[in-house]
Design a protein around this motif. Structure first.
Motif, PDB file in Angstrom:
ATOM      1  N   ALA A  37       1.159  -1.208  -0.133  1.00 52.07           N
ATOM      2  CA  ALA A  37      -0.339  -0.413   0.294  1.00 52.07           C
ATOM      3  C   ALA A  37       0.896   1.526  -0.128  1.00 52.07           C
ATOM      4  O   ALA A  37       2.285   1.609   0.704  1.00 52.07           O
ATOM      5  CB  ALA A  37      -1.211   0.188   1.034  1.00 52.07           C
ATOM      6  N   LEU A  38       0.627   1.773  -1.023  1.00 57.11           N
ATOM      7  CA  LEU A  38       1.664   3.586  -1.437  1.00 57.11           C
ATOM      8  C   LEU A  38       0.367   4.388  -1.108  1.00 57.11           C
ATOM      9  O   LEU A  38      -0.726   4.035  -1.651  1.00 57.11           O
ATOM     10  CB  LEU A  38       2.492   2.917  -2.018  1.00 57.11           C
ATOM     11  N   PHE A  39       0.030   5.376  -0.269  1.00 55.27           N
ATOM     12  CA  PHE A  39      -0.667   7.035  -0.642  1.00 55.27           C
ATOM     13  C   PHE A  39      -0.194   7.849   0.161  1.00 55.27           C
ATOM     14  O   PHE A  39       1.093   7.435   1.227  1.00 55.27           O
ATOM     15  CB  PHE A  39      -2.807   5.231   0.262  1.00 55.27           C
ATOM     16  N   THR A  40      -1.049   8.609   0.396  1.00 52.35           N
ATOM     17  CA  THR A  40      -0.754  10.338   0.892  1.00 52.35           C
ATOM     18  C   THR A  40      -1.551  11.250   2.781  1.00 52.35           C
ATOM     19  O   THR A  40      -2.853   9.513   1.927  1.00 52.35           O
ATOM     20  CB  THR A  40      -0.806  11.152  -0.020  1.00 52.35           C
ATOM     21  N   ALA A  41      -0.983  10.979   3.045  1.00 44.40           N
ATOM     22  CA  ALA A  41      -1.322  10.586   4.024  1.00 44.40           C
ATOM     23  C   ALA A  41      -0.984  12.336   5.025  1.00 44.40           C
ATOM     24  O   ALA A  41       0.198  12.499   5.308  1.00 44.40           O
ATOM     25  CB  ALA A  41      -2.069   9.070   4.925  1.00 44.40           C
ATOM     26  N   VAL A  42      -2.181  12.565   5.744  1.00 43.93           N
ATOM     27  CA  VAL A  42      -1.242  13.419   6.832  1.00 43.93           C
ATOM     28  C   VAL A  42      -0.564  12.642   8.778  1.00 43.93           C
ATOM     29  O   VAL A  42      -2.167  12.304   8.995  1.00 43.93           O
ATOM     30  CB  VAL A  42      -2.490  14.326   7.265  1.00 43.93           C
ATOM     31  N   VAL A  43       0.022  12.531   8.769  1.00 40.60           N
ATOM     32  CA  VAL A  43      -0.029  12.334   9.988  1.00 40.60           C
ATOM     33  C   VAL A  43      -0.704  13.133  11.383  1.00 40.60           C
ATOM     34  O   VAL A  43      -0.450  13.663  11.590  1.00 40.60           O
ATOM     35  CB  VAL A  43       1.958  12.500  10.380  1.00 40.60           C
ATOM     36  N   ARG A  44      -1.217  12.605  12.209  1.00 41.65           N
ATOM     37  CA  ARG A  44      -1.743  12.736  13.490  1.00 41.65           C
ATOM     38  C   ARG A  44      -1.702  12.278  14.509  1.00 41.65           C
ATOM     39  O   ARG A  44      -1.480  11.322  15.001  1.00 41.65           O
ATOM     40  CB  ARG A  44      -3.986  13.150  12.779  1.00 41.65           C
ATOM     41  N   ASP A  45      -2.207  13.005  15.295  1.00 39.81           N
ATOM     42  CA  ASP A  45      -2.690  12.203  16.709  1.00 39.81           C
ATOM     43  C   ASP A  45      -4.026  11.580  16.710  1.00 39.81           C
ATOM     44  O   ASP A  45      -4.615  12.638  17.119  1.00 39.81           O
ATOM     45  CB  ASP A  45      -2.228  14.165  18.156  1.00 39.81           C
ATOM     46  N   PRO A  46      -3.825  10.383  16.991  1.00 39.96           N
ATOM     47  CA  PRO A  46      -5.210   9.808  17.749  1.00 39.96           C
ATOM     48  C   PRO A  46      -5.778  10.148  18.503  1.00 39.96           C
ATOM     49  O   PRO A  46      -7.234  10.603  18.891  1.00 39.96           O
ATOM     50  CB  PRO A  46      -4.416   8.400  17.341  1.00 39.96           C
ATOM     51  N   LEU A  47      -5.664  11.256  19.987  1.00 42.93           N
ATOM     52  CA  LEU A  47      -5.782  11.277  20.871  1.00 42.93           C
ATOM     53  C   LEU A  47      -6.486  12.540  20.623  1.00 42.93           C
ATOM     54  O   LEU A  47      -7.563  13.166  20.934  1.00 42.93           O
ATOM     55  CB  LEU A  47      -5.510  11.502  22.135  1.00 42.93           C
ATOM     56  N   CYS A  48      -5.695  13.097  19.955  1.00 41.75           N
ATOM     57  CA  CYS A  48      -6.361  14.549  18.934  1.00 41.75           C
ATOM     58  C   CYS A  48      -7.139  14.652  17.990  1.00 41.75           C
ATOM     59  O   CYS A  48      -8.854  15.072  18.722  1.00 41.75           O
ATOM     60  CB  CYS A  48      -5.644  16.155  18.840  1.00 41.75           C
ATOM     61  N   VAL A  49      -7.403  13.689  17.415  1.00 44.68           N
ATOM     62  CA  VAL A  49      -8.805  13.655  16.712  1.00 44.68           C
ATOM     63  C   VAL A  49     -10.244  12.569  17.052  1.00 44.68           C
ATOM     64  O   VAL A  49     -10.993  13.369  16.656  1.00 44.68           O
ATOM     65  CB  VAL A  49      -8.379  12.378  15.417  1.00 44.68           C
ATOM     66  N   LEU A  50      -9.432  11.764  17.986  1.00 48.29           N
ATOM     67  CA  LEU A  50     -10.705  11.473  18.273  1.00 48.29           C
ATOM     68  C   LEU A  50     -11.815  11.283  19.740  1.00 48.29           C
ATOM     69  O   LEU A  50     -12.727  12.041  20.114  1.00 48.29           O
ATOM     70  CB  LEU A  50     -10.556  10.052  18.487  1.00 48.29           C
ATOM     71  N   VAL A  66      -1.056   8.142  13.788  1.00 49.23           N
ATOM     72  CA  VAL A  66      -2.090   7.945  13.380  1.00 49.23           C
ATOM     73  C   VAL A  66      -1.858   8.263  11.705  1.00 49.23           C
ATOM     74  O   VAL A  66      -0.826   9.685  11.344  1.00 49.23           O
ATOM     75  CB  VAL A  66      -3.799   7.426  13.155  1.00 49.23           C
ATOM     76  N   LEU A  67      -2.264   7.517  10.810  1.00 50.92           N
ATOM     77  CA  LEU A  67      -1.918   8.292   9.496  1.00 50.92           C
ATOM     78  C   LEU A  67      -3.706   8.623   8.447  1.00 50.92           C
ATOM     79  O   LEU A  67      -4.183   7.664   8.795  1.00 50.92           O
ATOM     80  CB  LEU A  67      -1.471   7.127   8.492  1.00 50.92           C
ATOM     81  N   ILE A  68      -4.148   9.218   8.513  1.00 55.00           N
ATOM     82  CA  ILE A  68      -5.395   9.999   7.920  1.00 55.00           C
ATOM     83  C   ILE A  68      -5.149  10.129   6.138  1.00 55.00           C
ATOM     84  O   ILE A  68      -4.749  11.387   5.633  1.00 55.00           O
ATOM     85  CB  ILE A  68      -6.367  11.580   8.446  1.00 55.00           C
ATOM     86  N   ARG A  69      -5.461   9.247   5.498  1.00 58.77           N
ATOM     87  CA  ARG A  69      -5.528   8.527   4.093  1.00 58.77           C
ATOM     88  C   ARG A  69      -5.957   9.793   3.070  1.00 58.77           C
ATOM     89  O   ARG A  69      -7.489   9.884   3.311  1.00 58.77           O
ATOM     90  CB  ARG A  69      -6.245   7.000   4.076  1.00 58.77           C
ATOM     91  N   GLN A  70      -5.757  10.732   2.582  1.00 61.19           N
ATOM     92  CA  GLN A  70      -6.444  11.279   1.629  1.00 61.19           C
ATOM     93  C   GLN A  70      -6.859  10.872   0.974  1.00 61.19           C
ATOM     94  O   GLN A  70      -8.344  11.505   0.767  1.00 61.19           O
ATOM     95  CB  GLN A  70      -5.053  12.011   0.686  1.00 61.19           C
ATOM     96  N   GLU A  71      -7.415   9.545   0.681  1.00 61.94           N
ATOM     97  CA  GLU A  71      -7.532   8.814  -0.974  1.00 61.94           C
ATOM     98  C   GLU A  71      -9.407   8.941   0.319  1.00 61.94           C
ATOM     99  O   GLU A  71     -10.738   9.410  -1.051  1.00 61.94           O
ATOM    100  CB  GLU A  71      -7.804   8.229  -1.502  1.00 61.94           C
ATOM    101  N   ASP A  72      -9.502   9.112   1.150  1.00 63.36           N
ATOM    102  CA  ASP A  72     -10.872   7.978   2.099  1.00 63.36           C
ATOM    103  C   ASP A  72     -11.323   8.801   2.786  1.00 63.36           C
ATOM    104  O   ASP A  72     -12.201   8.671   3.655  1.00 63.36           O
ATOM    105  CB  ASP A  72     -10.836   6.856   1.585  1.00 63.36           C
ATOM    106  N   ASN A  73     -10.055   9.525   3.570  1.00 64.67           N
ATOM    107  CA  ASN A  73      -9.949   9.712   4.432  1.00 64.67           C
ATOM    108  C   ASN A  73     -10.040   9.102   6.035  1.00 64.67           C
ATOM    109  O   ASN A  73     -10.574   9.128   7.667  1.00 64.67           O
ATOM    110  CB  ASN A  73     -11.871  10.920   5.405  1.00 64.67           C
ATOM    111  N   ALA A  74      -9.593   7.953   5.601  1.00 63.56           N
ATOM    112  CA  ALA A  74      -9.909   6.534   6.350  1.00 63.56           C
ATOM    113  C   ALA A  74      -8.592   7.030   7.505  1.00 63.56           C
ATOM    114  O   ALA A  74      -7.678   7.357   7.161  1.00 63.56           O
ATOM    115  CB  ALA A  74     -10.055   5.106   5.945  1.00 63.56           C
TER     116      ALA A  74
END
Lengths: 186, 148
Positions: A37-50, A66-74
């Motif tokens: 899997a090769l993808f673009t993502a933003v590096v985030r703090d999961p405690l902050c996100v959740l 965590v990685l918030i994947r650009q293509e599908d926001n997963a």
């Protein structure tokens, strides 16, 4: 309007069937359910996100990231870096907190045991930068443990691990259980 | 048309999730070995057989999880209120232990994320898997420990 709504509905659909292998140069590890899997993502703090509990710099390497994947926001959870010595990926990813990067590695997809959107990152590339191996953990450990004595890999010399084993044994059940076990094991 | 409007909300980016107060009993596991199969099947990479490897992975910053008796895995983002889950002391000290946890559960994209606010009980290691599997991996105990 209908067309917009349909596009939105498709965007909301689960990403289970998506294939991110195009262009990946990830090395196979022979893992359960691994997929390149090769993808673009933003590096985030999961405690902050959740939870909204946000730390500076995603916790500066102390928190998981965590990685918030650009293509599908997963939200993809990187469990492992490219090294084969029991190392996570935070040391490699946390320096890019809040930044968009490309990552290349292996997704593990084995829903029967709960493995979905978990990842082994082998290399990463910041925007406008070059690819770099996700292998900084052991150097980071060495810098933090200049006095770790002995020979062999880090996990044989780590003071905290050695202390745990000294107190509770290799099996975690106490030195007496260890000694009885050793007679059969060796 | 009105029926399509909720779809627009479904498609909106998710910036936060609703948490659920939970009490969960489970074993503190090394999620990498459990999910990846790198050391063998799930039954072999829990408990006493895998304790030393669980220490290595926890100290190495691999996320720890809580494995409930029904097989559900909860990815731990705080342990007893401690957010240093990338190699921190709190999770390391209870590797392989079965604990009772009180905290908040968040679900996103197929994973369960658990913020353990308090460990209400620590039952130590109760899963004596070394009786069935020995040690996993086999090199976890160095040959220097062999009885003379």
């Amino acid at each position: 309007m209908i067309r917009l709504a349909l596009i939105a509905a498709l965007a909301a659909a689960p990403a289970i069937a998506q294939d991110f292998s195009d262009g990946s140069e990830a090395r196979e590890w022979g893992l359960f359910g691994e997929k390149k899997a090769l993808f673009t993502a933003v590096v985030r703090d999961p405690l902050c996100v959740l939870t909204g509990d946000c730390a500076d710099d995603c916790g500066g390497g102390a928190r998981q990231v965590v990685l918030i994947r650009q293509e599908d926001n997963a939200m993809v959870f990187p469990l492992k870096n490219a090294q084969s010595a029991f190392n996570g990926a935070v040391a490699d990813l946390a320096p890019f907190c809040g930044q968009k990067i490309e990552v290349d590695g292996l997704l593990i997809d084995d829903p029967e045991i709960g493995a979905t959107n978990v990842y082994l990152v082998q290399r990463l590339r910041p925007e406008g930068g070059d690819w770099q191996r996700a292998n900084t953990w052991t150097d980071d450990w060495a810098a933090k443990n200049p006095g770790a004595e002995g020979s062999g890999p880090w996990f044989r010399r780590d003071p905290r691990i050695l202390n745990e084993i000294e107190q509770e044994g290799y099996l975690g059940l106490g030195p007496d259980v260890d000694q009885a076990f050793f007679k059969d094991w060796f | 048309m009105r029926a399509l409007i909720p779809l627009l909300f479904l498609a909106a980016p998710v910036h936060a999730a609703d948490g659920e107060r939970v009490q969960i009993t489970g074993e503190v596991i090394d999620t990498w070995c459990y999910f990846s199969g790198v050391m063998g099947g799930p039954d072999a990479v829990v408990g006493s057989a895998h304790h030393t490897c669980a220490l290595w992975c926890s100290a190495g910053g691999i996320p720890v999880g809580l494995l409930a008796p029904d097989g559900t895995v909860y990815m731990v983002l705080k342990m007893d209120g401690d957010d240093t889950t990338a190699g921190g002391d709190t999770s390391l000290h209870i590797a392989s232990h079965t604990i009772e946890a009180d905290g908040m559960l968040y679900r996103r994209d197929g994973l369960n994320y658990l913020v353990v606010e308090e460990i209400t009980a620590d039952r130590d290691i109760v899963n004596a898997t070394h009786e069935d599997f020995g040690v996993i991996p086999g090199f976890a105990i160095p040959n220097s420990e062999a009885p003379e």
